[in-house]
Design an enzyme around this catalytic site. Structure first.
Site: not given
Ligand SMILES: *Cc1c(COP(=O)(O)O)cnc(C)c1O
Length: 430
Positions: A237, A265, A142
């Site tokens: 990511d 995060k 994701y």
């Molecule tokens: C949460 C998440 C995102 C998106 O971040 P948001 O601040 O919710 O837009 C992207 N990549 C990973 C791996 C994530 O867990």
């Protein structure tokens, strides 16, 4: 006093689904979401006064626990000086320097307001830098909700998307086929063969949105080599893994050097922050120096940078030792408690992340991850919530033990899991 039910009813009248992010609606587990009134350390209290030991922790954003005094103080102090200026500030420089000091592959860094913005822009930058358009992502990874990456994603998208097996199938209505026509989706943990049309490969170095799936030995190094072979960029990511698996994130833990990294995060200390960074020659392609446009009214926000700096200040080497010990204790405890109660479970641990897969196998890819027992997860979720422990309301999220979860808290969670699992098994036997 209001109730969760009453608030959810009111919310659904004015907010689609009653929530501002789909997983919060409890669609995957059923029932009524609890509306949080306040939180402190490992605990949250809902509007009815119920107390929960919380493993959601804003999906990992509050690694130091809720309302950590240092972070609250930093936000308070910053707020008094104004909440947004539309002009640069010293703390943006400090935060970028701090990120670069911890993650040397980030020679330059740009702050944004969410993880989604970070991945979206990293993709645009990779395309702008290489002059190519194809992107490769992995099934079950994701990367936020940008159009081009919303194909075969994990997390809450797992409950919306049609089963997309090949690449290029939109994971949401409203994403035109053209938006993902240049997105190839391939299985996690297998190094794909690339060609010279590929601008970039984007990957969660540890997959944490299809439960928890660690990279197999050689996977990340293989991606690096394959990207180098065809001149594609490697984007890690690290929105979940960054500043969580250790000072240098997954790239330090696994010894892989990406061209670009995405953060979110943890880096915001619980406020709205994302960041991306990487090779200086690539980052210099961004506006204003380069032709790749990106901007944000609230980017580098003074409250967010204050919170982020305060969070990172708490994350020294000793903190990571503690975090890893807590996660190991939780993973081992849960595995034993659930299996002993008759609920087959595997709880992998990577750094401070813990997975909860209901089944006998340890998944290595999305197809295997989806064999988790979703119905049992829903039952276990509610049995634990009734007993005062909040898991994420979806079977593809991971558990986020943090600095606020001391051994006593973890042991209490494990005991609750055992009782809850026994209750789930007993209810089945009737
Ligand atoms: C949460 C998440 C995102 C998106 O971040 P948001 O601040 O919710 O837009 C992207 N990549 C990973 C791996 C994530 O867990």
């Amino acid at each position: 006093m209001t109730t969760n039910r009453a608030l959810f009813d009111r919310a659904r009248a004015v907010i689609p689904g009653g929530v501002n992010s789909p997983v919060r609606a409890f669609t995957a587990v059923g029932g009524t979401p609890y509306f949080v009134a306040r939180a402190e350390g490992p605990r949250v209290w809902d509007v009815e006064g119920n107390e929960y030991l919380d493993l959601v922790q804003s999906y990992g954003a509050v690694i130091a626990g809720h309302a950590h005094p240092d972070i609250v103080a930093a936000i308070r102090a910053a707020a008094g000086d104004g909440t947004s200026y539309g002009a640069p500030t010293e703390r943006e420089v400090l935060l970028a320097e701090e990120i670069r000091a911890r993650v040397p592959s980030c020679e330059k860094v740009r702050m944004v307001s969410s993880g989604t913005e970070a991945t979206m822009t990293a993709l645009r930058l990779a395309r702008g830098f290489t002059g190519r358009s194809r992107v490769v992502k992995f099934a079950g990874n994701y990367h936020g909700h940008g159009d081009a990456l919303l194909a075969d994603s994990g997390s809450a998208v797992a409950h919306i998307a049609a089963d997309a097996t090949a690449g290029g199938v939109p994971g949401s209505a409203g994403v035109p086929a053209t938006a993902v026509a240049e997105t190839s989706v391939v299985p996690y943990n297998v190094v794909p063969r690339l060609d010279e049309a590929v601008a970039c490969v984007i990957v969660e170095p540890v997959a944490a949105n299809m439960g928890l799936v660690a990279p197999v030995p050689g996977f990340l190094a293989g991606l690096r080599a394959e990207c180098d072979r065809v001149g594609a960029l490697l984007i890690l990511d690290e929105v979940i893994t960054g500043f969580r698996l250790g000072r240098g994130g997954a790239q330090a833990a696994y010894g892989v050097v990406p061209d670009l990294s995405c953060f979110g995060k943890v880096i915001g200390g619980g406020l709205n922050v994302g960041a991306f960074g990487g090779r200086g020659d690539v980052m210099d392609r961004l506006a204003p120096d380069g032709p790749v446009y990106q901007a944000g009214t609230l980017s580098g926000n003074p409250l967010a940078t204050a919170a982020g700096l305060a969070a990172l200040a708490l994350l020294d080497d000793a903190a990571y030792v503690t975090l890893h010990e807590r996660a190991a204790r939780l993973g081992a405890g849960l595995t034993a408690a659930l299996n002993d109660a008759g609920v087959p479970a595997r709880c992998p641990v990577v750094g401070s992340l813990v997975g909860l897969h209901l089944g006998d196998e340890l998944p290595l890819d999305y197809a295997a991850a989806k064999r988790t027992d979703e119905a049992t997860y829903a039952a276990l979720f509610h049995a634990m919530l009734d007993r005062g422990v909040a898991l994420a309301p979806g079977p593809y999220e991971v558990l986020f033990p943090g600095l606020a979860h001391d051994d006593a808290v973890i042991d209490q969670i494990v005991a609750v899991a055992g009782d809850a699992a026994a209750a789930v098994v007993a209810s089945r036997a009737i």
